[in-house]
Design a protein around this motif. Structure first.
Motif, PDB file in Angstrom:
ATOM      1  N   MET A   1      -3.450   0.885  -2.883  1.00 33.68           N
ATOM      2  CA  MET A   1      -1.992   0.966  -3.007  1.00 33.68           C
ATOM      3  C   MET A   1      -1.346   0.283  -1.803  1.00 33.68           C
ATOM      4  O   MET A   1      -1.723   0.512  -0.659  1.00 33.68           O
ATOM      5  CB  MET A   1      -1.546   2.437  -3.069  1.00 33.68           C
ATOM      6  CG  MET A   1      -0.057   2.632  -3.266  1.00 33.68           C
ATOM      7  SD  MET A   1       0.453   4.376  -3.087  1.00 33.68           S
ATOM      8  CE  MET A   1      -0.605   5.171  -4.300  1.00 33.68           C
ATOM      9  N   GLU A   2      -0.380  -0.568  -2.082  1.00 32.30           N
ATOM     10  CA  GLU A   2       0.348  -1.247  -1.007  1.00 32.30           C
ATOM     11  C   GLU A   2       1.134  -0.221  -0.191  1.00 32.30           C
ATOM     12  O   GLU A   2       1.624   0.777  -0.726  1.00 32.30           O
ATOM     13  CB  GLU A   2       1.315  -2.272  -1.600  1.00 32.30           C
ATOM     14  CG  GLU A   2       2.099  -3.074  -0.560  1.00 32.30           C
ATOM     15  CD  GLU A   2       3.057  -4.059  -1.201  1.00 32.30           C
ATOM     16  OE1 GLU A   2       3.904  -4.602  -0.458  1.00 32.30           O
ATOM     17  OE2 GLU A   2       2.972  -4.281  -2.421  1.00 32.30           O
ATOM     18  N   SER A   3       1.250  -0.441   1.094  1.00 33.24           N
ATOM     19  CA  SER A   3       2.009   0.474   1.946  1.00 33.24           C
ATOM     20  C   SER A   3       2.962  -0.310   2.827  1.00 33.24           C
ATOM     21  O   SER A   3       2.772  -1.504   3.082  1.00 33.24           O
ATOM     22  CB  SER A   3       1.076   1.318   2.807  1.00 33.24           C
ATOM     23  OG  SER A   3       0.329   0.500   3.686  1.00 33.24           O
ATOM     24  N   THR A   4       4.011   0.386   3.274  1.00 35.55           N
ATOM     25  CA  THR A   4       5.015  -0.232   4.129  1.00 35.55           C
ATOM     26  C   THR A   4       5.634   0.823   5.035  1.00 35.55           C
ATOM     27  O   THR A   4       5.509   2.026   4.778  1.00 35.55           O
ATOM     28  CB  THR A   4       6.110  -0.909   3.273  1.00 35.55           C
ATOM     29  OG1 THR A   4       6.987  -1.651   4.120  1.00 35.55           O
ATOM     30  CG2 THR A   4       6.927   0.128   2.504  1.00 35.55           C
ATOM     31  N   ASP A  28       8.417  -3.319   9.299  1.00 37.50           N
ATOM     32  CA  ASP A  28       7.766  -3.695   8.049  1.00 37.50           C
ATOM     33  C   ASP A  28       8.583  -3.115   6.898  1.00 37.50           C
ATOM     34  O   ASP A  28       8.756  -1.896   6.812  1.00 37.50           O
ATOM     35  CB  ASP A  28       6.338  -3.131   8.051  1.00 37.50           C
ATOM     36  CG  ASP A  28       5.565  -3.527   6.808  1.00 37.50           C
ATOM     37  OD1 ASP A  28       5.858  -4.600   6.245  1.00 37.50           O
ATOM     38  OD2 ASP A  28       4.670  -2.765   6.401  1.00 37.50           O
ATOM     39  N   ALA A  30       9.769  -3.212   2.617  1.00 35.22           N
ATOM     40  CA  ALA A  30       9.669  -3.630   1.216  1.00 35.22           C
ATOM     41  C   ALA A  30      11.011  -3.358   0.553  1.00 35.22           C
ATOM     42  O   ALA A  30      11.555  -2.258   0.676  1.00 35.22           O
ATOM     43  CB  ALA A  30       8.557  -2.875   0.500  1.00 35.22           C
ATOM     44  N   ALA A 160       9.027  -7.849   2.153  1.00 29.02           N
ATOM     45  CA  ALA A 160       8.411  -8.125   0.858  1.00 29.02           C
ATOM     46  C   ALA A 160       9.417  -7.755  -0.232  1.00 29.02           C
ATOM     47  O   ALA A 160       9.791  -6.586  -0.364  1.00 29.02           O
ATOM     48  CB  ALA A 160       7.136  -7.311   0.697  1.00 29.02           C
ATOM     49  N   HIS A 162      10.352  -7.128  -3.990  1.00 33.68           N
ATOM     50  CA  HIS A 162       9.737  -6.799  -5.278  1.00 33.68           C
ATOM     51  C   HIS A 162      10.846  -6.728  -6.331  1.00 33.68           C
ATOM     52  O   HIS A 162      11.676  -5.817  -6.301  1.00 33.68           O
ATOM     53  CB  HIS A 162       9.022  -5.455  -5.212  1.00 33.68           C
ATOM     54  CG  HIS A 162       7.904  -5.400  -4.223  1.00 33.68           C
ATOM     55  ND1 HIS A 162       6.601  -5.711  -4.545  1.00 33.68           N
ATOM     56  CD2 HIS A 162       7.884  -5.086  -2.904  1.00 33.68           C
ATOM     57  CE1 HIS A 162       5.831  -5.570  -3.487  1.00 33.68           C
ATOM     58  NE2 HIS A 162       6.588  -5.197  -2.470  1.00 33.68           N
ATOM     59  N   ARG A 185       3.413   1.183 -11.564  1.00 34.69           N
ATOM     60  CA  ARG A 185       3.040   0.677 -10.244  1.00 34.69           C
ATOM     61  C   ARG A 185       3.476   1.656  -9.165  1.00 34.69           C
ATOM     62  O   ARG A 185       4.408   2.437  -9.367  1.00 34.69           O
ATOM     63  CB  ARG A 185       3.691  -0.683  -9.990  1.00 34.69           C
ATOM     64  CG  ARG A 185       3.085  -1.829 -10.774  1.00 34.69           C
ATOM     65  CD  ARG A 185       3.858  -3.116 -10.547  1.00 34.69           C
ATOM     66  NE  ARG A 185       5.202  -3.069 -11.133  1.00 34.69           N
ATOM     67  CZ  ARG A 185       6.146  -3.975 -10.924  1.00 34.69           C
ATOM     68  NH1 ARG A 185       5.905  -4.999 -10.091  1.00 34.69           N
ATOM     69  NH2 ARG A 185       7.319  -3.874 -11.514  1.00 34.69           N
ATOM     70  N   LEU A 187       3.825   2.439  -4.644  1.00 32.39           N
ATOM     71  CA  LEU A 187       3.929   1.919  -3.291  1.00 32.39           C
ATOM     72  C   LEU A 187       4.044   3.103  -2.346  1.00 32.39           C
ATOM     73  O   LEU A 187       4.770   4.063  -2.625  1.00 32.39           O
ATOM     74  CB  LEU A 187       5.180   1.026  -3.168  1.00 32.39           C
ATOM     75  CG  LEU A 187       5.578   0.538  -1.774  1.00 32.39           C
ATOM     76  CD1 LEU A 187       4.635  -0.580  -1.324  1.00 32.39           C
ATOM     77  CD2 LEU A 187       7.015   0.039  -1.765  1.00 32.39           C
ATOM     78  N   ARG A 188       3.337   3.052  -1.228  1.00 37.38           N
ATOM     79  CA  ARG A 188       3.432   4.106  -0.226  1.00 37.38           C
ATOM     80  C   ARG A 188       4.334   3.633   0.917  1.00 37.38           C
ATOM     81  O   ARG A 188       4.218   2.488   1.370  1.00 37.38           O
ATOM     82  CB  ARG A 188       2.052   4.458   0.321  1.00 37.38           C
ATOM     83  CG  ARG A 188       2.058   5.619   1.330  1.00 37.38           C
ATOM     84  CD  ARG A 188       0.657   5.944   1.819  1.00 37.38           C
ATOM     85  NE  ARG A 188      -0.198   6.363   0.711  1.00 37.38           N
ATOM     86  CZ  ARG A 188      -0.218   7.587   0.224  1.00 37.38           C
ATOM     87  NH1 ARG A 188       0.576   8.532   0.743  1.00 37.38           N
ATOM     88  NH2 ARG A 188      -1.027   7.897  -0.774  1.00 37.38           N
TER      89      ARG A 188
END
Length: 396
Positions: A1-4, A28, A30, A160, A162, A185, A187-188
């Motif tokens: 899982m993508e994280s930000t 960072d 998203a 990033a 999305h 989907r 995202l963390r």
């Protein structure tokens, strides 16, 4: 899982501004948008939003002055003209031009207070029924290009982006949050900033917010507003008497208008009844349909007060207003979630400043005005009530 580190929900004016400021500080980020930035289903689309300094409260006029520095910076960074100067006129018995003039005078903002006759000579395309406040430094914000400029700055600093990422839920998990999209989907994020505009009411229940915080949230009224573009009348000399933006507020009615720009093919003026649209449970319920009764009221208004226009709209559109009862914005944080709702139909002009304040609040770098904090608003409301009761007792 993508994280930000920071997830920003919503890429309208306020969300894009928050992402820009966070990313520019080295965080960072998203940026999650349910469709595309500044899309037509949100509150930040199109090329025509009013930029003005005139408010009956010193508080908001001062914030506009602060926001202008951010607009100037964004203009410099993007190389785009984001605000076109047109000047603005404010009039009508309820609008109170004299009070507005006093606020501008206290803030050192250029303005004039004109009689109806003086104003009619200067702008024969408008019929005035009271004294008129004129302040020349007002103008028109290109909302779409402003969002694009802020998104570009955010991405240039590493954000990033999305798109087509519709947030369905935000759940606390292991000291952070898991955001889940409608299509599954996920995202963390360590922190979340929710700038969802008219979608905020339906998201509130899935934000893992403490009940006490939710209890302090004012009721949010989402309206599907309607605006109409009217062509210029033959013989109107726009070069000699260019159109300012206007706000006309009288008992039971408030109208506003501004040059339509690209939205109107540069052929006419955008005119609307303020808060004249139907109330929706949330933005998801909008249908884009024009209310014939609203159209009729605006046409009748143009016939009576705007002789410089042909009272037959050649284009019409809808957009979203998300109102609080006091028209004050919401900008508050609990645990790792920041709620950002600078709406109520007048938030666009503050976008760069709102992004800065949101970044300050989310990172702990600085405070935001108490007027936007839920707990402070409750105390302020109690104080105002006490002052009002004391004043009433003294009057007796």
């Amino acid at each position: 899982m993508e994280s930000t580190e920071y997830a920003v929900v919503g890429a309208g004016l306020s969300g894009a501004a928050a992402a820009w400021h966070l990313a520019a500080r080295g965080h960072d980020v998203a940026l999650l948008e349910r469709s595309t930035p500044a899309n037509d289903a949100g509150s930040s689309h199109g090329s025509a939003r009013i930029f003005r300094y005139a408010y009956p409260e010193d508080f908001y006029t001062g914030l506009v002055q602060e926001a202008k520095a951010g607009w100037d910076e964004l203009t410099r960074l993007s190389g785009k003209q984001l605000i076109t100067a047109t000047g603005a006129v404010d009039y009508g018995a309820i609008r109170g031009p004299e009070r507005l003039a006093a606020v501008l005078a206290a803030r050192g903002i250029d303005h004039e207070l004109l009689s109806p006759e003086e104003a009619n000579r200067r702008w024969p395309q408008i019929s005035f029924d009271t004294q008129v406040l004129w302040h020349p430094d007002a103008g028109v914000i290109d909302a779409h290009e402003s969002v694009a400029a802020m998104v570009d700055q955010a991405v240039a600093h590493g954000t990033a982006l999305h798109t087509n990422w519709a947030v369905a839920s935000i759940k606390a998990s292991d000291g952070g949050y898991v955001l889940t999209a409608a299509d599954g989907r996920s995202l963390r994020a360590a922190n979340v900033i929710v700038a969802a505009g008219g979608w905020l009411p339906q998201l509130l229940g899935s934000l893992s917010l403490p009940s006490a915080f939710l209890a302090g949230m004012p009721s949010l009224e989402v309206r599907q507003e309607q605006a109409y573009h009217f062509p210029y009348a033959d013989g109107t000399d726009h070069a000699t008497s260019p159109w300012p933006t206007f706000i006309h507020k009288r008992a039971g009615w408030q109208a506003y208008g501004l040059p339509g720009g690209r939205d109107a093919g540069f052929r006419g003026q955008k005119v609307a009844e303020y808060n004249g649209g139907k109330i929706l449970p949330s933005a998801a319920e909008q249908d884009g349909q024009i209310d014939p009764a609203n159209r009729r009221r605006v046409i009748e208004y143009v016939e009576q007060y705007l002789p410089g226009l042909v009272p037959e709209p050649y284009a019409e559109t809808t957009c979203l207003f998300t109102n609080t009862p006091t028209e004050d914005f919401i900008l508050d944080r609990i645990e790792g979630i920041t709620i950002l709702s600078p709406c109520s139909g007048h938030g666009a002009k503050f976008a760069p400043l709102i992004g800065q304040l949101a970044a300050d609040l989310a990172t702990g770098a600085g405070p935001v005005p108490d007027q936007f904090r839920l707990t402070a608003r409750a105390s302020l409301a109690e104080s105002r009530l006490a002052e009002s009761s004391h004043a009433e007792l003294g009057a007796r």
